[in-house]
Design an enzyme around this catalytic site. Structure first.
Site, PDB file in Angstrom:
ATOM      1  N   SER A   6      53.094  91.509  77.109  1.00 16.02           N
ATOM      2  CA  SER A   6      52.360  92.592  77.759  1.00 16.02           C
ATOM      3  C   SER A   6      52.783  92.736  79.214  1.00 16.02           C
ATOM      4  O   SER A   6      52.590  91.824  80.022  1.00 16.02           O
ATOM      5  CB  SER A   6      50.856  92.331  77.686  1.00 16.02           C
ATOM      6  OG  SER A   6      50.170  93.277  78.475  1.00 16.02           O
ATOM      7  N   HIS A  31      54.948  95.318  75.192  1.00 13.22           N
ATOM      8  CA  HIS A  31      53.624  95.931  75.024  1.00 13.22           C
ATOM      9  C   HIS A  31      53.217  96.597  76.330  1.00 13.22           C
ATOM     10  O   HIS A  31      53.200  95.957  77.387  1.00 13.22           O
ATOM     11  CB  HIS A  31      52.627  94.830  74.646  1.00 13.22           C
ATOM     12  CG  HIS A  31      51.282  95.326  74.214  1.00 13.22           C
ATOM     13  ND1 HIS A  31      51.048  95.856  72.965  1.00 13.22           N
ATOM     14  CD2 HIS A  31      50.092  95.365  74.869  1.00 13.22           C
ATOM     15  CE1 HIS A  31      49.775  96.181  72.849  1.00 13.22           C
ATOM     16  NE2 HIS A  31      49.164  95.903  74.005  1.00 13.22           N
ATOM     17  N   ASP A  33      50.250  98.515  78.223  1.00 15.18           N
ATOM     18  CA  ASP A  33      48.808  98.761  78.224  1.00 15.18           C
ATOM     19  C   ASP A  33      48.465  99.932  79.138  1.00 15.18           C
ATOM     20  O   ASP A  33      48.580  99.829  80.365  1.00 15.18           O
ATOM     21  CB  ASP A  33      48.069  97.514  78.709  1.00 15.18           C
ATOM     22  CG  ASP A  33      48.117  96.379  77.695  1.00 15.18           C
ATOM     23  OD1 ASP A  33      47.651  96.589  76.569  1.00 15.18           O
ATOM     24  OD2 ASP A  33      48.610  95.293  78.042  1.00 15.18           O
ATOM     25  N   MET A  35      45.566 102.299  80.547  1.00 23.46           N
ATOM     26  CA  MET A  35      44.104 102.309  80.720  1.00 23.46           C
ATOM     27  C   MET A  35      43.703 103.449  81.651  1.00 23.46           C
ATOM     28  O   MET A  35      44.378 103.712  82.651  1.00 23.46           O
ATOM     29  CB  MET A  35      43.634 100.978  81.308  1.00 23.46           C
ATOM     30  CG  MET A  35      44.049  99.758  80.513  1.00 23.46           C
ATOM     31  SD  MET A  35      43.404  98.240  81.263  1.00 23.46           S
ATOM     32  CE  MET A  35      44.261  96.997  80.292  1.00 23.46           C
ATOM     33  N   HIS A  64      49.982 100.918  73.911  1.00 29.00           N
ATOM     34  CA  HIS A  64      48.578 100.743  73.539  1.00 29.00           C
ATOM     35  C   HIS A  64      47.727 101.599  74.463  1.00 29.00           C
ATOM     36  O   HIS A  64      47.568 101.293  75.652  1.00 29.00           O
ATOM     37  CB  HIS A  64      48.234  99.255  73.662  1.00 29.00           C
ATOM     38  CG  HIS A  64      46.808  98.925  73.386  1.00 29.00           C
ATOM     39  ND1 HIS A  64      46.249  97.720  73.763  1.00 29.00           N
ATOM     40  CD2 HIS A  64      45.810  99.615  72.778  1.00 29.00           C
ATOM     41  CE1 HIS A  64      44.978  97.692  73.398  1.00 29.00           C
ATOM     42  NE2 HIS A  64      44.690  98.839  72.805  1.00 29.00           N
ATOM     43  N   MET A  66      44.462 102.721  75.810  1.00 28.96           N
ATOM     44  CA  MET A  66      43.033 102.436  75.975  1.00 28.96           C
ATOM     45  C   MET A  66      42.434 103.571  76.799  1.00 28.96           C
ATOM     46  O   MET A  66      42.038 103.401  77.954  1.00 28.96           O
ATOM     47  CB  MET A  66      42.852 101.066  76.640  1.00 28.96           C
ATOM     48  CG  MET A  66      43.142  99.913  75.697  1.00 28.96           C
ATOM     49  SD  MET A  66      43.310  98.325  76.554  1.00 28.96           S
ATOM     50  CE  MET A  66      45.042  98.388  76.989  1.00 28.96           C
ATOM     51  N   MET A 135      41.977  93.676  68.349  1.00 28.26           N
ATOM     52  CA  MET A 135      41.672  93.179  69.694  1.00 28.26           C
ATOM     53  C   MET A 135      40.840  91.906  69.559  1.00 28.26           C
ATOM     54  O   MET A 135      39.774  91.913  68.940  1.00 28.26           O
ATOM     55  CB  MET A 135      40.903  94.219  70.495  1.00 28.26           C
ATOM     56  CG  MET A 135      41.715  95.443  70.907  1.00 28.26           C
ATOM     57  SD  MET A 135      43.162  95.050  71.926  1.00 28.26           S
ATOM     58  CE  MET A 135      42.387  94.198  73.322  1.00 28.26           C
ATOM     59  N   ASP A 173      45.912  90.994  69.992  1.00 37.55           N
ATOM     60  CA  ASP A 173      46.034  91.070  71.446  1.00 37.55           C
ATOM     61  C   ASP A 173      44.774  90.492  72.083  1.00 37.55           C
ATOM     62  O   ASP A 173      43.667  90.979  71.836  1.00 37.55           O
ATOM     63  CB  ASP A 173      46.223  92.532  71.858  1.00 37.55           C
ATOM     64  CG  ASP A 173      46.419  92.710  73.356  1.00 37.55           C
ATOM     65  OD1 ASP A 173      46.482  91.708  74.084  1.00 37.55           O
ATOM     66  OD2 ASP A 173      46.529  93.877  73.795  1.00 37.55           O
ATOM     67  N   GLY A 174      44.962  89.446  72.888  1.00 37.56           N
ATOM     68  CA  GLY A 174      43.842  88.869  73.618  1.00 37.56           C
ATOM     69  C   GLY A 174      43.716  87.378  73.404  1.00 37.56           C
ATOM     70  O   GLY A 174      43.407  86.931  72.300  1.00 37.56           O
ATOM     71  N   GLY A 175      44.007  86.598  74.425  1.00 36.97           N
ATOM     72  CA  GLY A 175      43.859  85.152  74.315  1.00 36.97           C
ATOM     73  C   GLY A 175      44.877  84.483  73.413  1.00 36.97           C
ATOM     74  O   GLY A 175      44.624  83.393  72.890  1.00 36.97           O
ATOM     75  N   GLY A 195      50.277  88.073  77.303  1.00 32.78           N
ATOM     76  CA  GLY A 195      50.466  88.509  78.674  1.00 32.78           C
ATOM     77  C   GLY A 195      50.661  87.335  79.605  1.00 32.78           C
ATOM     78  O   GLY A 195      51.773  86.861  79.808  1.00 32.78           O
TER      79      GLY A 195
END
Length: 216
Positions: A6, A31, A33, A35, A64, A66, A135, A173-175, A195
């Site tokens: 990311s 990736h 992001d 936003m 992605h 958002m 997510m 995606d996330g953690g 990321g």
């Protein structure tokens, strides 16, 4: 396993250098992001920045969005160089229409699901989706911890894809870290987004190999 680092965690002042370093490290995807400060509390970048990045990179641009009502901007992101456009199910009143719009514009359609959104929300869309993004944190910020129930959600989604006879990819995606990468891929994840757990550990070639080894 596909690793999609990311750019949200990269050095924004040296994006060209970062992109070239990813290519040199053997990465194929990146990736992006996007936003809007409305659907999520943060604001990042949009089509002009992606277009500038496209001129400097041959990586697969995994975009992605958002943002609220993303159907308004599909053409702009495709023209900027997006290879894949992922929209949130929660942000689209007419989700099927937006997915068809993405495909018609020449990009690969994908749908993201926030942690609380069940896979059932997209059951009938699966055959026309290139990818579903699960997510595993609430979107808007990097560096968050993985929400454990999302692992079961991946397993449920994988079963649903198999039952539908589809070949839809699953992204998470996330953690995502070296510690959970293998468990995630064993559950059915095809594409890992990472990321801070990637960009904070150069050189990128070694970090890429570490993720690959963790999944074997």
């Amino acid at each position: 396993m596909i690793l999609s680092p990311s750019m949200l965690s990269s050095d924004f002042a040296n994006m060209e250098t970062e992109l070239k370093a990813l290519e040199a490290a053997g990465l194929k995807w990146v990736h992006l992001d996007v936003m809007d400060g409305l659907f999520v509390p943060n604001i990042t970048f949009g089509p002009p920045i992606i277009k500038a990045m496209r001129a400097k990179s041959g990586l697969f641009f995994d975009c992605h969005l958002m943002i609220n009502d993303p159907g308004r901007y599909i053409g702009d992101f495709v023209d900027a160089g997006a290879d894949l456009i992922c929209v949130h199910a929660e942000a689209c009143t007419h989700l099927e229409r937006v997915c068809a719009q993405i495909a018609e514009a020449g990009a690969k359609p994908a749908v993201a699901l926030n942690p609380h959104t069940p896979p059932e929300a997209i059951r009938y869309l699966l055959p026309q989706l290139f990818m579903v993004l699960v997510m595993s944190v609430n979107p808007g910020f990097g560096g968050q911890k993985f929400i454990p129930f999302c692992l079961d959600k991946v397993r449920d989604l994988k079963s649903m894809i198999t039952a539908a006879g589809a070949d839809t990819l699953i992204q998470i995606d996330g953690g995502v870290t070296l510690d959970n990468a293998r468990e995630l891929t064993e559950a059915g994840v095809d594409v890992l987004v990472s990321g801070s757990a990637f960009f904070k550990y150069p050189p990128y070639g070694e970090r890429h190999k570490a993720f690959q080894d963790a999944c074997e």
